[in-house]
Enzyme design. Structure first.
Site, PDB file in Angstrom:
ATOM      1  CG  ASP A   1     -16.019  75.873 113.590  1.00  0.00           C
ATOM      2  OD1 ASP A   1     -16.978  75.563 114.115  1.00  0.00           O
ATOM      3  OD2 ASP A   1     -14.898  75.090 113.587  1.00  0.00           O
TER       4      ASP A   1
ATOM      5  CG  HIS B   1     -20.485  66.040 115.669  1.00  0.00           C
ATOM      6  ND1 HIS B   1     -20.103  65.130 116.522  1.00  0.00           N
ATOM      7  CD2 HIS B   1     -19.917  66.004 114.444  1.00  0.00           C
ATOM      8  CE1 HIS B   1     -19.444  64.190 115.418  1.00  0.00           C
ATOM      9  NE2 HIS B   1     -19.333  64.563 114.242  1.00  0.00           N
TER      10      HIS B   1
HETATM   11  C1  BDR Z   1     -16.687  69.206 115.268  1.00  0.00           C
HETATM   12  O1  BDR Z   1     -15.766  69.440 114.477  1.00  0.00           O
HETATM   13  C2  BDR Z   1     -16.204  70.298 113.511  1.00  0.00           C
HETATM   14  O2  BDR Z   1     -16.214  69.984 112.169  1.00  0.00           O
HETATM   15  C3  BDR Z   1     -17.676  70.467 113.600  1.00  0.00           C
HETATM   16  O3  BDR Z   1     -18.378  71.716 113.274  1.00  0.00           O
HETATM   17  C4  BDR Z   1     -18.114  70.133 115.016  1.00  0.00           C
HETATM   18  O4  BDR Z   1     -18.010  71.181 115.981  1.00  0.00           O
HETATM   19  C5  BDR Z   1     -17.049  67.845 115.559  1.00  0.00           C
HETATM   20  O5  BDR Z   1     -15.900  67.111 115.818  1.00  0.00           O
HETATM   21 CA    CA Z   2     -18.417  73.374 114.749  1.00  0.00          CA
END
Ligand code: BDR
Ligand code: CA
Length: 307
Positions: A10, A240
């Site tokens: 995403d 992340h």
């Molecule tokens: C996840 O949430 C999204 O905001 C980031 O892209 C990542 O996949 C981190 O908690």
């Molecule tokens: Ca993400």
């Protein structure tokens, strides 16, 4: 050995970092991207995914996926974290190419069936497309090699709420189906991603290593770092989504434990991933330890190979 990977995404600032990292890493072959709502609306995710591949010179398909969760209403996109268009302050730009006609679920099922035992699905957004793929053809649980997920918080607190990590929170029903499917799952959650912190100086190095693509990563990191500062985290942002891509191709930097998980579907703890040893569900491999310095070094240095 090359890791043949579909990234379900995403994009999203850290998604962009993960996809460009994957493009730079010779140990990874990107077979395609599938898109999902989450940080942005799915149409924006598809546009951004196409653009990221074109920037990196990767000729691979993009298949658009779910616009909303399986059972719940769509939550607003995370504009505060990722910007209105997904790349912080960088304005939207149209890609040259288009998404393929197949849905994300169809693309996942077909690519795994065509390459049995070879495809790693790395999911770095809400898990809706993976659940839809399982519903479309449960045999994907046997044809896929491994499913590596950025999501969850098992022995630590959440980020979107005190209980839940954002990707699981956005579609807890999908997460529950994905954890119950009996395919090999590795969970790269906040237990490890909160250990990998990058200050602005790390992104200066990424830009030095790859002036064009690294320069883009540096530009989008500025908005992301400002968000972290706005919530009192002055030491840098968490890596992340890149951590999940790195765990898929370089698992030696992570220690894991097999854990049976249940997902809280609604209420205050919606999206919480709870270790439930008595649960009647297959165990997933949860990352609980990481060599953070080695992962950061890999992330920064592989960009040298991209520009
Ligand atoms: C996840 O949430 C999204 O905001 C980031 O892209 C990542 O996949 C981190 O908690
Ligand atoms: Ca993400």
């Amino acid at each position: 050995m090359t890791t043949r990977m579909i990234i379900d995404t995403d994009p999203g600032i850290d998604d962009a970092m993960a996809i460009h990292y994957a493009a730079a890493d010779p140990a990874i072959e990107i077979l395609g991207l599938t898109t999902v709502f989450g940080n942005v609306f799915v149409e924006q995710a598809t546009r951004n995914a196409l653009r990221l591949l074109e920037m990196a010179g990767i000729d691979a398909p993009v298949a658009e996926g779910a616009a909303k969760p399986l059972a719940m209403p769509l939550s607003p996109p995370s504009h505060r974290v990722h910007g209105d268009e997904g790349f912080g302050d960088i304005p939207a730009a149209e890609p040259r190419g288009k998404a393929v006609a197949q849905s994300a679920a169809e693309f996942l099922v077909q690519t795994c069936a065509d390459n049995p035992g070879e495809v790693v699905i790395c999911a770095i957004g809400p898990l809706t497309n993976l659940a839809l793929a399982l519903r479309l053809d449960p045999s994907i649980a046997q044809t896929v090699k491994k499913v590596v997920i950025m999501g969850g918080a098992v022995e630590t607190a959440g980020n979107i709420t005190p209980h839940a990590e954002a990707n699981i929170y956005h579609d807890p029903h999908a997460a529950a189906e994905v954890f119950a499917a009996g395919w090999p799952v590795v969970l790269v959650g906040l237990d490890v991603t909160h250990e990998i912190t990058c200050p602005a100086s790390d992104f200066d190095l990424v830009r030095e290593n790859a002036p064009r693509i690294g320069g883009f990563i540096k530009d989008i990191s500025e908005f992301y770092l400002r968000f972290y500062e706005s919530v009192g985290k002055f030491g840098g942002c968490s890596l992340h989504d890149p951590a999940a891509v790195i765990a898929a191709a370089h698992p030696q930097y992570f220690t894991t434990k097999n854990v049976q998980l249940t997902v809280v579907a609604s209420g205050e703890a919606q999206g919480q991933t709870v270790a439930s040893p008595a649960a009647d569900s297959p165990a997933v491999e949860v990352c609980l330890g990481v060599e953070a310095a080695a992962v950061k070094a890999l992330f920064i240095n592989q960009f040298k190979l991209l520009d």
